[in-house]
Each structure stands twice: as structure tokens, then as C-alpha cells.
Design a protein around this motif. Structure first.
Motif, PDB file in Angstrom:
ATOM      1  N   GLY A   1       3.954   6.066  -4.730  1.00 30.10           N
ATOM      2  CA  GLY A   1       4.012   6.108  -6.193  1.00 30.10           C
ATOM      3  C   GLY A   1       3.261   7.294  -6.787  1.00 30.10           C
ATOM      4  O   GLY A   1       3.836   8.065  -7.573  1.00 30.10           O
ATOM      5  N   PRO A   2       1.991   7.485  -6.430  1.00 33.21           N
ATOM      6  CA  PRO A   2       1.264   8.643  -6.975  1.00 33.21           C
ATOM      7  C   PRO A   2       1.887   9.989  -6.591  1.00 33.21           C
ATOM      8  O   PRO A   2       1.873  10.932  -7.389  1.00 33.21           O
ATOM      9  N   ARG A   3       2.458  10.075  -5.416  1.00 32.01           N
ATOM     10  CA  ARG A   3       3.102  11.325  -4.988  1.00 32.01           C
ATOM     11  C   ARG A   3       4.362  11.593  -5.822  1.00 32.01           C
ATOM     12  O   ARG A   3       4.602  12.720  -6.257  1.00 32.01           O
ATOM     13  N   LEU A   4       5.183  10.557  -6.034  1.00 31.46           N
ATOM     14  CA  LEU A   4       6.387  10.723  -6.852  1.00 31.46           C
ATOM     15  C   LEU A   4       6.014  11.046  -8.289  1.00 31.46           C
ATOM     16  O   LEU A   4       6.647  11.894  -8.934  1.00 31.46           O
ATOM     17  N   LYS A   5       4.978  10.391  -8.802  1.00 29.34           N
ATOM     18  CA  LYS A   5       4.521  10.658 -10.172  1.00 29.34           C
ATOM     19  C   LYS A   5       4.101  12.117 -10.319  1.00 29.34           C
ATOM     20  O   LYS A   5       4.477  12.780 -11.289  1.00 29.34           O
ATOM     21  N   ALA A   6       3.347  12.620  -9.359  1.00 33.08           N
ATOM     22  CA  ALA A   6       2.882  14.012  -9.415  1.00 33.08           C
ATOM     23  C   ALA A   6       4.046  15.002  -9.401  1.00 33.08           C
ATOM     24  O   ALA A   6       3.955  16.072 -10.010  1.00 33.08           O
ATOM     25  N   ARG A   7       5.134  14.642  -8.736  1.00 35.97           N
ATOM     26  CA  ARG A   7       6.314  15.518  -8.674  1.00 35.97           C
ATOM     27  C   ARG A   7       7.313  15.236  -9.798  1.00 35.97           C
ATOM     28  O   ARG A   7       8.342  15.894  -9.888  1.00 35.97           O
ATOM     29  N   GLY A   8       7.022  14.244 -10.642  1.00 32.76           N
ATOM     30  CA  GLY A   8       7.924  13.914 -11.749  1.00 32.76           C
ATOM     31  C   GLY A   8       9.233  13.298 -11.298  1.00 32.76           C
ATOM     32  O   GLY A   8      10.267  13.492 -11.930  1.00 32.76           O
ATOM     33  N   ILE A   9       9.201  12.536 -10.215  1.00 24.33           N
ATOM     34  CA  ILE A   9      10.426  11.956  -9.656  1.00 24.33           C
ATOM     35  C   ILE A   9      10.540  10.497 -10.096  1.00 24.33           C
ATOM     36  O   ILE A   9      10.232   9.568  -9.354  1.00 24.33           O
ATOM     37  N   THR A  10      10.978  10.316 -11.346  1.00 22.29           N
ATOM     38  CA  THR A  10      11.143   8.973 -11.889  1.00 22.29           C
ATOM     39  C   THR A  10      12.592   8.517 -11.759  1.00 22.29           C
ATOM     40  O   THR A  10      13.487   9.320 -11.478  1.00 22.29           O
ATOM     41  N   HIS A  11      12.814   7.242 -12.005  1.00 25.53           N
ATOM     42  CA  HIS A  11      14.170   6.689 -11.934  1.00 25.53           C
ATOM     43  C   HIS A  11      15.094   7.334 -12.956  1.00 25.53           C
ATOM     44  O   HIS A  11      16.313   7.354 -12.772  1.00 25.53           O
ATOM     45  N   LEU A  12      14.546   7.885 -14.026  1.00 19.27           N
ATOM     46  CA  LEU A  12      15.380   8.529 -15.044  1.00 19.27           C
ATOM     47  C   LEU A  12      16.092   9.761 -14.495  1.00 19.27           C
ATOM     48  O   LEU A  12      17.149  10.134 -14.993  1.00 19.27           O
ATOM     49  N   ASN A  13      15.537  10.381 -13.457  1.00 16.21           N
ATOM     50  CA  ASN A  13      16.197  11.537 -12.838  1.00 16.21           C
ATOM     51  C   ASN A  13      17.558  11.157 -12.272  1.00 16.21           C
ATOM     52  O   ASN A  13      18.441  11.998 -12.168  1.00 16.21           O
ATOM     53  N   LEU A  14      17.712   9.896 -11.893  1.00 11.73           N
ATOM     54  CA  LEU A  14      18.991   9.451 -11.329  1.00 11.73           C
ATOM     55  C   LEU A  14      20.106   9.439 -12.378  1.00 11.73           C
ATOM     56  O   LEU A  14      21.280   9.475 -12.032  1.00 11.73           O
ATOM     57  N   ARG A  15      19.724   9.361 -13.638  1.00 16.66           N
ATOM     58  CA  ARG A  15      20.725   9.353 -14.712  1.00 16.66           C
ATOM     59  C   ARG A  15      21.243  10.759 -15.019  1.00 16.66           C
ATOM     60  O   ARG A  15      22.277  10.906 -15.651  1.00 16.66           O
ATOM     61  N   ASP A  16      20.493  11.764 -14.627  1.00 19.48           N
ATOM     62  CA  ASP A  16      20.910  13.145 -14.835  1.00 19.48           C
ATOM     63  C   ASP A  16      22.056  13.447 -13.864  1.00 19.48           C
ATOM     64  O   ASP A  16      21.915  13.295 -12.655  1.00 19.48           O
ATOM     65  N   LYS A  17      23.191  13.862 -14.409  1.00 24.98           N
ATOM     66  CA  LYS A  17      24.379  14.138 -13.597  1.00 24.98           C
ATOM     67  C   LYS A  17      24.819  15.573 -13.811  1.00 24.98           C
ATOM     68  O   LYS A  17      25.730  15.849 -14.590  1.00 24.98           O
ATOM     69  N   PRO A  18      24.176  16.498 -13.084  1.00 24.29           N
ATOM     70  CA  PRO A  18      24.488  17.922 -13.314  1.00 24.29           C
ATOM     71  C   PRO A  18      25.917  18.306 -12.968  1.00 24.29           C
ATOM     72  O   PRO A  18      26.388  19.346 -13.413  1.00 24.29           O
ATOM     73  N   TRP A  19      26.622  17.494 -12.219  1.00 22.10           N
ATOM     74  CA  TRP A  19      27.996  17.822 -11.859  1.00 22.10           C
ATOM     75  C   TRP A  19      28.975  17.547 -12.998  1.00 22.10           C
ATOM     76  O   TRP A  19      30.104  17.976 -12.955  1.00 22.10           O
ATOM     77  N   GLU A  20      28.536  16.805 -14.000  1.00 26.40           N
ATOM     78  CA  GLU A  20      29.390  16.543 -15.153  1.00 26.40           C
ATOM     79  C   GLU A  20      29.166  17.647 -16.183  1.00 26.40           C
ATOM     80  O   GLU A  20      28.042  18.007 -16.489  1.00 26.40           O
ATOM     81  N   THR A  21      30.236  18.154 -16.744  1.00 27.21           N
ATOM     82  CA  THR A  21      30.084  19.169 -17.779  1.00 27.21           C
ATOM     83  C   THR A  21      29.754  18.491 -19.086  1.00 27.21           C
ATOM     84  O   THR A  21      30.284  17.426 -19.414  1.00 27.21           O
ATOM     85  N   LYS A  22      28.888  19.116 -19.822  1.00 30.22           N
ATOM     86  CA  LYS A  22      28.491  18.549 -21.128  1.00 30.22           C
ATOM     87  C   LYS A  22      29.425  19.092 -22.197  1.00 30.22           C
ATOM     88  O   LYS A  22      29.693  20.272 -22.264  1.00 30.22           O
ATOM     89  N   ALA A  23      29.903  18.189 -23.036  1.00 25.94           N
ATOM     90  CA  ALA A  23      30.841  18.581 -24.099  1.00 25.94           C
ATOM     91  C   ALA A  23      30.101  18.993 -25.340  1.00 25.94           C
ATOM     92  O   ALA A  23      29.027  18.649 -25.612  1.00 25.94           O
TER      93      ALA A  23
ATOM     94  N   TRP B   1       0.853  -1.200   0.000  1.00 25.47           N
ATOM     95  CA  TRP B   1       0.000   0.000   0.000  1.00 25.47           C
ATOM     96  C   TRP B   1       0.881   1.239   0.000  1.00 25.47           C
ATOM     97  O   TRP B   1       0.636   2.181  -0.774  1.00 25.47           O
ATOM     98  N   TYR B   2       1.873   1.251   0.874  1.00 27.65           N
ATOM     99  CA  TYR B   2       2.738   2.427   0.994  1.00 27.65           C
ATOM    100  C   TYR B   2       3.355   2.777  -0.360  1.00 27.65           C
ATOM    101  O   TYR B   2       3.289   3.925  -0.800  1.00 27.65           O
ATOM    102  N   PHE B   3       3.965   1.809  -1.028  1.00 26.83           N
ATOM    103  CA  PHE B   3       4.640   2.100  -2.287  1.00 26.83           C
ATOM    104  C   PHE B   3       3.663   2.404  -3.418  1.00 26.83           C
ATOM    105  O   PHE B   3       3.824   3.393  -4.132  1.00 26.83           O
TER     106      PHE B   3
END
Length: 142
Positions: free
Chosen positions: A120-142, A113-115
Motif C-alpha cells: 500500500g505505501p509503495r503504491l501510494k508513493a507511486r500514485g497507483i490508485t484504482h482510479l488509474n484503471l478508469r483512464d483509457k488512453p486507447w479511447e479517443t476523446k471527443a 502485512w504485505y498489502f
């Protein structure tokens, strides 16, 4: 499950978690994916890391919920891991304090129930998907 520690090894923290916390709250995750090791048969039977089953961050917590249904979770005192440095801005990958408290307060029997009905619906509403983990803002883009 390995206990997360810093470079010092944090013997007292390991003793507290391995000796007390993981015994009282034995059916939930106390470390991130960096400290997880699975029996392959249990991981496969639980459905593995699946975007169809859980497309949000906290895959490490949700998969442990499914795996824990198949047997016990152990935290040996001498099995510890040091996580890599974390991103400084965690807004796109983090759950709220209230969500974390409720996770720990929710009995194992109600974790599905918790998940799937609460978090799940709360994370979905905030757009917090697993794909956000792939975003690495500390790396400079070439």
C-alpha cells in the motif's frame, strides 16, 4: 476463481494451475478480477470492494485476501475466463516484479502485512490508485 486463458483454452496451463499451483498456493489470487465470483455473504462480510479499505490497484488481490479468511478459495478446472485486451502501457496500473514475487512468497498469515504495511505505501508513493484503471488512453476523446 476462474483461471485466465486465451482463446485456445490452454488446457495444459489450466491443468497445471487447477491441479498444482492453486493447491499449493490456495489462499492467494491467481487470476484478475475478470475471473472472480463470490458468495455474496462472504463478500459483504469481508467488506466488499472498498476504497476506504484499499484505494489502490490490485483490488482483486486485496479483496481475495479478506475473503479467503472466511473460507476456502477454489479454482475448478472447467471454470475459466478470457480477459479482455490489456492496455499497452501498464506503468500506472502495475506492481513491480519484486512486489509480485514477494506476494507469492509471503505466507497467507502475513498477507495483511504485505498489502497494508508493504505494498500500500509503495503504491501510494507511486500514485497507483484504482482510479488509474478508469483512464483509457486507447479511447479517443471527443
Amino acid at each position: 476463481m476462474a483461471l485466465g486463458v486465451d482463446a485456445s483454452g490452454q488446457r495444459l496451463r489450466r491443468a497445471l494451475y487447477a491441479g498444482i499451483v492453486t493447491k499449493i498456493l490456495s489462499k492467494q489470487t491467481h487470476t484478475g478480477g475478470y475471473g472472480q465470483a463470490f458468495r455474496t455473504s462472504a463478500l459483504v462480510k469481508a467488506g466488499g470492494f472498498s476504497e476506504q479499505l484499499w484505494p489502490y490497484v490490485l483490488l482483486d488481490h486485496e479483496i481475495m485476501q479478506r475473503v479467503a479468511k472466511l473460507g476456502r478459495v477454489v479454482y475448478p478446472f472447467d471454470f475459466w475466463a478470457k480477459p479482455s485486451p490489456r492496455r499497452s502501457d501498464r506503468r500506472r496500473v502495475r506492481w513491480t516484479l519484486a512486489e509480485r514475487i514477494l506476494y507469492h512468497a509471503t505466507p497467507f498469515a502475513a498477507k495483511d502485512w504485505y498489502f497494508h504495511r508493504f505494498l500500500g505505501p509503495r503504491l501510494k508513493a507511486r500514485g497507483i490508485t484504482h482510479l488509474n484503471l478508469r483512464d483509457k488512453p486507447w479511447e479517443t476523446k471527443a
